[in-house]
Design a protein around this motif. Sequence first.
Motif, mmCIF file in Angstrom:
data_model
loop_
_atom_site.group_PDB
_atom_site.id
_atom_site.type_symbol
_atom_site.label_atom_id
_atom_site.label_comp_id
_atom_site.label_asym_id
_atom_site.label_seq_id
_atom_site.Cartn_x
_atom_site.Cartn_y
_atom_site.Cartn_z
ATOM 1 N N SER A 46 0.555 -1.447 -0.378
ATOM 2 C CA SER A 46 -0.321 -0.371 0.263
ATOM 3 C C SER A 46 1.234 1.209 -0.281
ATOM 4 C CB SER A 46 -0.978 0.176 0.840
ATOM 5 O OG SER A 46 -1.910 1.203 1.283
ATOM 6 N N GLN A 47 1.895 1.789 0.933
ATOM 7 C CA GLN A 47 2.754 2.539 1.090
ATOM 8 C C GLN A 47 3.589 2.720 -0.583
ATOM 9 O OE1 GLN A 47 5.341 1.813 4.147
ATOM 10 N NE2 GLN A 47 4.143 2.527 5.740
ATOM 11 N N ILE A 48 3.738 1.559 -1.267
ATOM 12 C CA ILE A 48 4.212 1.706 -2.524
ATOM 13 C C ILE A 48 3.615 2.099 -3.075
ATOM 14 C CG2 ILE A 48 5.475 0.495 -4.161
ATOM 15 C CD1 ILE A 48 6.738 -1.977 -1.596
ATOM 16 N N GLU A 49 2.057 1.798 -3.651
ATOM 17 C CA GLU A 49 1.620 2.170 -4.536
ATOM 18 C C GLU A 49 0.970 3.773 -4.226
ATOM 19 O OE1 GLU A 49 -1.638 0.169 -5.078
ATOM 20 O OE2 GLU A 49 -0.863 -1.278 -5.312
ATOM 21 N N ARG A 50 1.619 4.404 -3.382
ATOM 22 C CA ARG A 50 0.702 5.183 -2.815
ATOM 23 C C ARG A 50 1.803 6.781 -3.168
ATOM 24 N NH1 ARG A 50 -1.294 5.447 2.176
ATOM 25 N NH2 ARG A 50 -0.544 3.832 2.598
ATOM 26 N N ASN A 51 3.225 6.122 -2.992
ATOM 27 C CA ASN A 51 4.580 6.439 -3.617
ATOM 28 C C ASN A 51 4.793 6.913 -1.738
ATOM 29 O OD1 ASN A 51 5.079 6.009 -6.444
ATOM 30 N ND2 ASN A 51 3.756 7.289 -6.773
ATOM 31 N N GLN A 52 5.092 5.813 -0.718
ATOM 32 C CA GLN A 52 5.139 6.919 0.350
ATOM 33 C C GLN A 52 6.325 5.847 0.768
ATOM 34 O OE1 GLN A 52 2.206 6.246 2.781
ATOM 35 N NE2 GLN A 52 0.790 8.560 2.248
ATOM 36 N N ALA A 53 6.398 5.447 0.011
ATOM 37 C CA ALA A 53 7.958 4.535 0.357
ATOM 38 C C ALA A 53 8.522 4.181 -0.862
ATOM 39 C CB ALA A 53 7.764 3.475 1.358
ATOM 40 N N ASN A 54 9.419 3.656 -1.190
ATOM 41 C CA ASN A 54 10.493 2.986 -2.038
ATOM 42 C C ASN A 54 10.697 1.368 -1.952
ATOM 43 O OD1 ASN A 54 10.506 4.982 -4.740
ATOM 44 N ND2 ASN A 54 11.815 6.408 -3.141
ATOM 45 N N PRO A 55 11.001 0.987 -2.621
ATOM 46 C CA PRO A 55 10.948 -0.748 -2.221
ATOM 47 C C PRO A 55 12.272 -1.207 -2.743
ATOM 48 C CG PRO A 55 10.726 -1.036 -4.309
ATOM 49 C CD PRO A 55 10.056 0.498 -3.482
ATOM 50 N N THR A 56 12.854 -1.854 -1.227
ATOM 51 C CA THR A 56 14.677 -2.515 -1.924
ATOM 52 C C THR A 56 14.342 -3.569 -3.338
ATOM 53 O OG1 THR A 56 13.501 -4.400 -0.714
ATOM 54 C CG2 THR A 56 14.708 -2.474 0.120
ATOM 55 N N VAL A 57 15.287 -3.140 -3.513
ATOM 56 C CA VAL A 57 15.801 -4.589 -5.280
ATOM 57 C C VAL A 57 15.050 -5.293 -4.628
ATOM 58 C CG1 VAL A 57 17.609 -5.429 -6.346
ATOM 59 C CG2 VAL A 57 17.862 -3.250 -5.551
ATOM 60 N N ALA A 58 15.261 -6.597 -3.638
ATOM 61 C CA ALA A 58 15.005 -7.529 -3.028
ATOM 62 C C ALA A 58 13.367 -7.265 -3.327
ATOM 63 C CB ALA A 58 15.177 -8.124 -2.177
ATOM 64 N N VAL A 59 12.721 -6.700 -2.741
ATOM 65 C CA VAL A 59 11.201 -6.362 -2.645
ATOM 66 C C VAL A 59 11.015 -6.376 -4.297
ATOM 67 C CG1 VAL A 59 9.211 -4.984 -2.261
ATOM 68 C CG2 VAL A 59 11.103 -6.233 -0.259
ATOM 69 N N VAL A 60 11.542 -5.174 -4.688
ATOM 70 C CA VAL A 60 11.259 -5.543 -6.261
ATOM 71 C C VAL A 60 11.015 -6.533 -7.151
ATOM 72 C CG1 VAL A 60 12.026 -4.291 -8.755
ATOM 73 C CG2 VAL A 60 11.848 -2.319 -6.640
ATOM 74 N N TRP A 61 12.159 -7.823 -7.032
ATOM 75 C CA TRP A 61 12.445 -8.220 -7.211
ATOM 76 C C TRP A 61 11.465 -9.765 -7.396
ATOM 77 C CZ3 TRP A 61 13.153 -13.209 -5.637
ATOM 78 C CH2 TRP A 61 13.394 -14.436 -6.573
ATOM 79 N N ARG A 62 10.707 -9.481 -6.133
ATOM 80 C CA ARG A 62 10.069 -10.365 -5.515
ATOM 81 C C ARG A 62 8.400 -10.020 -6.418
ATOM 82 N NH1 ARG A 62 10.244 -9.928 0.741
ATOM 83 N NH2 ARG A 62 12.097 -11.678 0.718
ATOM 84 N N LEU A 63 7.723 -9.125 -6.406
ATOM 85 C CA LEU A 63 7.006 -8.161 -6.531
ATOM 86 C C LEU A 63 7.153 -8.371 -8.358
ATOM 87 C CD1 LEU A 63 6.491 -4.579 -4.997
ATOM 88 C CD2 LEU A 63 5.518 -6.877 -4.863
ATOM 89 N N ALA A 64 7.818 -8.370 -9.039
ATOM 90 C CA ALA A 64 8.142 -8.092 -10.616
ATOM 91 C C ALA A 64 8.357 -9.802 -10.926
ATOM 92 C CB ALA A 64 9.244 -7.900 -11.111
#
Length: 195
Positions: A46-64
């Motif tokens: 939710s925070q990422i989608e509202r641009n209130q947090a930038n994910p780590t590389v590991a989180v970006v990889w998991r989401l992708a």
Amino acid sequence: MARPGVPAPPPEPPRVGITLQQLRQSQGLSLDELSRKAGVSKSMLSQIERNQANPTVAVVWRLATALGVGVGELLGDGRPAPPAIVTVPAHGTPTLKSPDGKCELRILGPIDLAGEFEWYELTVQPGGALESEAHEPGSREHLSVLAGTLEVSAGSDTSRLKAGETARYAVDLPHAIRNTGKTIASALLVVLHAA
């Protein structure tokens, strides 16, 4: 522009929020479902989608991985790649009717190909006629009858078609499609305009 002797501020990190939300919604996933699939908390998503947090590389990889897209697409400029399949609902297909209401053309082709390559679903009531003026020199039509019978004329030539038959004819002269039968006729009509 940076002043001499003063370093330029570092560029902003990519904001994946809009892209993440669009990808999630296009796949019909709720925050809960993506959270379980990616192993990332719902609150973090939710925070990422509202641009209130930038994910780590590991989180970006998991989401992708969970979304089946490349990391680069998720880190892009907020515009995800167009989907491989675009579905147009029946109510979203434009329809044209002849002045007498006896002919209906459903425009099946995309608007950006109009004037080059067009295709239609044609329905003609008994006694109906779709009459056209000449198109550009070298243009052709392909008419495939699905049900009933239709009569095609191009210039002084005429041909009668029954279900399962296709006519290919020049349309750089006046032409018409008529239902001279007693039942509704349907067909697929393809128009190839000359370049």
